[in-house]
Design an enzyme around this catalytic site. Structure first.
Site, PDB file in Angstrom:
ATOM      1  N   GLY A  13       4.943   6.978  -2.064  1.00 30.86           N
ATOM      2  CA  GLY A  13       3.598   7.129  -2.599  1.00 30.86           C
ATOM      3  C   GLY A  13       3.145   6.124  -3.623  1.00 30.86           C
ATOM      4  N   PRO A  71       9.739   4.924  -0.435  1.00 34.34           N
ATOM      5  CA  PRO A  71       8.545   4.074  -0.484  1.00 34.34           C
ATOM      6  C   PRO A  71       8.213   3.483   0.881  1.00 34.34           C
ATOM      7  CG  PRO A  71      10.429   2.889  -1.359  1.00 34.34           C
ATOM      8  CD  PRO A  71      10.909   4.289  -1.054  1.00 34.34           C
ATOM      9  N   GLY A  72       6.945   3.381   1.179  1.00 32.30           N
ATOM     10  CA  GLY A  72       6.499   2.719   2.401  1.00 32.30           C
ATOM     11  C   GLY A  72       5.597   1.560   2.011  1.00 32.30           C
ATOM     12  N   ARG A  89      -7.933   1.325   8.420  1.00 34.56           N
ATOM     13  CA  ARG A  89      -8.046   1.857   7.059  1.00 34.56           C
ATOM     14  C   ARG A  89      -9.484   1.839   6.509  1.00 34.56           C
ATOM     15  NH1 ARG A  89      -5.815   0.477   2.920  1.00 34.56           N
ATOM     16  NH2 ARG A  89      -5.104   2.519   2.275  1.00 34.56           N
ATOM     17  N   TYR A 130     -10.721   5.496   5.634  1.00 34.73           N
ATOM     18  CA  TYR A 130     -10.696   5.868   4.195  1.00 34.73           C
ATOM     19  C   TYR A 130     -11.700   5.076   3.355  1.00 34.73           C
ATOM     20  CZ  TYR A 130      -5.868   6.685   5.880  1.00 34.73           C
ATOM     21  OH  TYR A 130      -4.753   7.024   6.604  1.00 34.73           O
ATOM     22  N   CYS A 154     -17.682  -0.496  19.589  1.00 34.42           N
ATOM     23  CA  CYS A 154     -18.993   0.151  19.642  1.00 34.42           C
ATOM     24  C   CYS A 154     -19.069   1.369  18.730  1.00 34.42           C
ATOM     25  CB  CYS A 154     -19.303   0.541  21.079  1.00 34.42           C
ATOM     26  SG  CYS A 154     -19.313  -0.891  22.126  1.00 34.42           S
ATOM     27  N   GLU A 155     -19.017   1.141  17.453  1.00 31.33           N
ATOM     28  CA  GLU A 155     -19.118   2.188  16.433  1.00 31.33           C
ATOM     29  C   GLU A 155     -19.679   1.526  15.181  1.00 31.33           C
ATOM     30  OE1 GLU A 155     -17.425   5.421  16.061  1.00 31.33           O
ATOM     31  OE2 GLU A 155     -16.272   5.416  17.917  1.00 31.33           O
ATOM     32  N   TYR A 206       0.463   0.353   7.056  1.00 26.82           N
ATOM     33  CA  TYR A 206      -0.556   1.171   7.701  1.00 26.82           C
ATOM     34  C   TYR A 206      -1.630   0.292   8.375  1.00 26.82           C
ATOM     35  CZ  TYR A 206       1.888   4.547   4.835  1.00 26.82           C
ATOM     36  OH  TYR A 206       2.869   5.289   4.246  1.00 26.82           O
TER      37      TYR A 206
END
Ligand code: LLP
Length: 431
Positions: free
Chosen positions: A253, A291-292, A329, A333, A359-360, A387
Site C-alpha cells: 500500500g 509492496p507492489g 488508471r 480512478y 469509443c468512450e 497497475y
C-alpha cells in the site's frame, strides 16, 4: 482536475539528455522504432533500486532481518519482472490461481508465496495447497471452512492467516481503500477472535498468522500505525487464550510520487512500524510486507505516438495510439500520470486533453496538459510500471501492447505485442 504545472516524479531509470529521453542508456525513440507503440518500457535498474531500498529498510543496523518483502505481483506480473525480483530475494503475494501459476513458472520457492484474495475458488485453494505455499490469507468464515474441506480432501493441513478488516481509513481513493468496515475485504474486526477460536478447532487448519491490508497509494504512515495497533491488540488477546500467532503480514500500500505526492521515506516507514511491533513486545514475530506499486510504479513508462492533433470548440485533443485499454488508471480512478514528449521540439505549445482512440469519452490519459507536439511525435506516460499492463484489456478488439525491459544498453522484449488474429482465435461460429 490537476494541470500540467505538476512536477515530474523522481525517475531513477529514465533521464533526459540533450533534449531526448532515455531508458537507462537506450534512447526511447530507438525503442519505438524497433518495437512500435504503444509500448511498455521498464528499467531494470529502477526496479532493482526500488527493491533494494525496501529490502535494506527491513534489516536493522546490526544486519538483523526484521521483515521480508513479498512483491504483490498484481502490480506487474510479467515473468521477467518477477524473475528479477526473485533473483533479488523477494517472495510474492498472489491473489489468483493464475498468479500462482506465474510464480511457479519462474521457479519461485513455494514457501515464499502468500495467497490472498477475497473469493478464492476450491480449485485455487487446492492449487495453493498442492504447491505448498507458505500461507493462505483467509478473508471470511465461509472461506475458512472451504479451505478446511479442501485440505481434508487432499489429506493435508492448510497453513492459514486471517485477514483482519481493522476499519481504518487509509485516506486514499475509495476504489483502492480496503480496510474500512464497508469494504468487502477481510474479517470484520469484532469477529476476528471468534474466527480464530473456530479455526483452532478445525481438523485440517494450521493457524500461522494474522494479516491486514488497508489500501493502496497511501502516502502517510498514520493509518498503518492505527491498523497495526488494532492488529497487535488481537495478537495479545489470542496469546492470552493460548492461540499463538507466528507471523504478521502488514500488506502493501505504500504510495509513490506521480508528481505531487510525497510518500514517507521507506526506511522511516518500516522503522516506525517495526519499532512499534517491538515496543509492544512482538519483536519475535516474522513480519511480511507486500509492496507492489512502490517497487515498480516509477520503473516503467508507456510510450505512445501522436496520431492527430484535433482543435476543439472547448478543448484541444491530442489523440494518441495508447488508450484506456493500455492504461486504465485515468479512466477508472481519474489518476494523474505525467506525460512528456520524448524529444524537445521548437514548436508552439498548447493545452491538450491527451486521449486514446477508444469509443468512450472516459478514454483519456491526461487532461489539460501543456505540450509542444506535432503529429507523429512520441510521448512517454510516466509512472506506469504498476497497475499499467496488468489492467490492460482488449476492448475495441485492441491487441495487448508489447513490453520491454532495458538494462543499460541492452533491451529485452519481455512480452510480444499481441497479434490481432489471436484475439479471436478462441471464438467459434455456430454450426
Ligand atoms: N496486498 C494486498 C492484500 C493488496 O490487496 C494489495 C493491493 C497489495 C498488497 C499491494 O498494494 P500496493 O503496494 O501496490 O499499493 N489498481 C489500483 C491498485 C489496487 C491495489 C489493490 N491491492 C491502482 O491502479 O491504483
Amino acid at each position: 482536475m490537476k494541470s500540467s504545472a505538476i512536477p515530474l516524479p523522481t525517475l531513477s531509470g529514465f533521464t533526459e539528455r540533450n533534449g531526448s529521453w532515455y531508458a537507462e542508456e537506450t534512447p526511447l525513440a530507438d525503442l519505438a522504432q524497433k518495437f512500435g507503440t504503444p509500448l511498455y518500457i521498464y528499467s531494470k535498474k529502477a526496479l532493482t533500486e526500488a527493491y533494494q531500498a525496501y529490502d535494506r529498510a527491513c534489516v536493522d543496523s546490526n544486519g538483523k532481518r526484521r521483515a521480508r518483502v513479498h512483491f504483490a505481483m498484481k502490480a506487474n506480473s510479467n515473468l521477467a519482472v518477477l524473475d528479477c525480483f526473485k533473483k533479488l530475494g523477494a517472495g510474492f503475494d498472489l491473489v489468483s490461481g493464475g498468479e500462482l501459476a506465474r510464480a511457479l513458472a519462474i521457479g519461485a520457492e513455494p514457501k515464499s508465496l502468500v495467497f490472498a484474495g477475497v473469493g478464492k475458488s476450491a480449485a485455487e485453494i487446492a492449487q495453493a495447497l498442492n504447491a505448498g505455499v507458505k500461507c493462505i490469507n483467509v478473508e471470511s468464515i465461509a472461506e475458512l471452512h472451504k479451505i478446511n474441506r479442501v485440505a481434508q480432501e487432499l489429506n493435508c493441513r492448510a497453513p492459514i492467516s486471517l485477514r483482519v478488516n481493522p476499519d481504518v481509513d487509509a485516506q486514499t481513493h475509495p476504489y483502492i481503500s480496503t480496510g474500512l468496515k464497508g469494504n468487502k475485504f477481510g474479517i470484520a474486526y469484532h469477529e476476528v477472535l471468534k474466527t480464530y477460536r473456530e479455526a483452532a478447532l478445525l481438523s485440517h487448519i494450521d493457524v500461522l498468522g494474522i494479516d491486514c491490508h488497508i489500501g493502496s497509494q497511501i502516502t502517510t504512515t498514520a493509518p498503518y500505525l492505527d491498523a497495526l495497533d488494532k492488529v497487535l491488540d488481537l495478537v495479545a488477546h489470542l496469546h492470552r487464550e493460548g492461540i499463538e500467532i507466528h507471523h504478521l503480514d502488514l500488506g502493501g500500500g505504500l504510495g509513490i510520487s506521480y508528481g505531487e505526492e510525497s510518500p514517507p521515506d521507506i526506511t522511516d516507514f518500516t522503522n516506525t512500524l517495526l519499532n512499534r511491533v517491538a515496543e509492544r513486545g512482538f519483536g519475535h514475530l516474522d513480519i511480511v510486507l507486500e509492496p507492489g506499486r512502490s517497487l515498480v510504479g516509477n520503473a516503467g513508462v508507456l510510450l505512445t505516438q501522436v496520431e492527430y492533433l484535433k482543435p476543439g470548440v472547448e478543448k484541444n485533443f491530442c489523440i494518441v495510439d495508447a488508450a484506456m485499454t493500455e492504461l486504465m488508471r485515468p479512466a477508472l480512478y481519474e489518476a494523474y500520470h505525467g506525460i512528456i514528449p520524448i524529444k524537445a521540439k521548437a514548436v508552439k505549445s498548447a493545452s491538450y486533453d491527451v486521449v486514446g482512440p477508444v469509443c468512450e469519452s472516459g478514454d483519456w490519459l491526461g487532461k489539460d496538459r501543456t505540450l509542444a507536439v506535432e503529429e507523429g511525435d512520441l510521448l512517454a506516460i510516466l509512472s506506469t510500471g504498476a497497475y499499467g499492463f496488468v489492467m490492460a484489456s482488449n476492448y475495441n478488439t485492441r491487441p495487448m501492447p508489447a513490453e520491454v525491459m532495458v538494462d543499460g544498453k541492452n533491451v529485452y522484449l519481455i512480452r510480444e505485442r499481441e497479434k490481432i488474429k489471436d484475439l479471436f482465435a478462441n471464438e467459434h461460429l455456430l454450426p
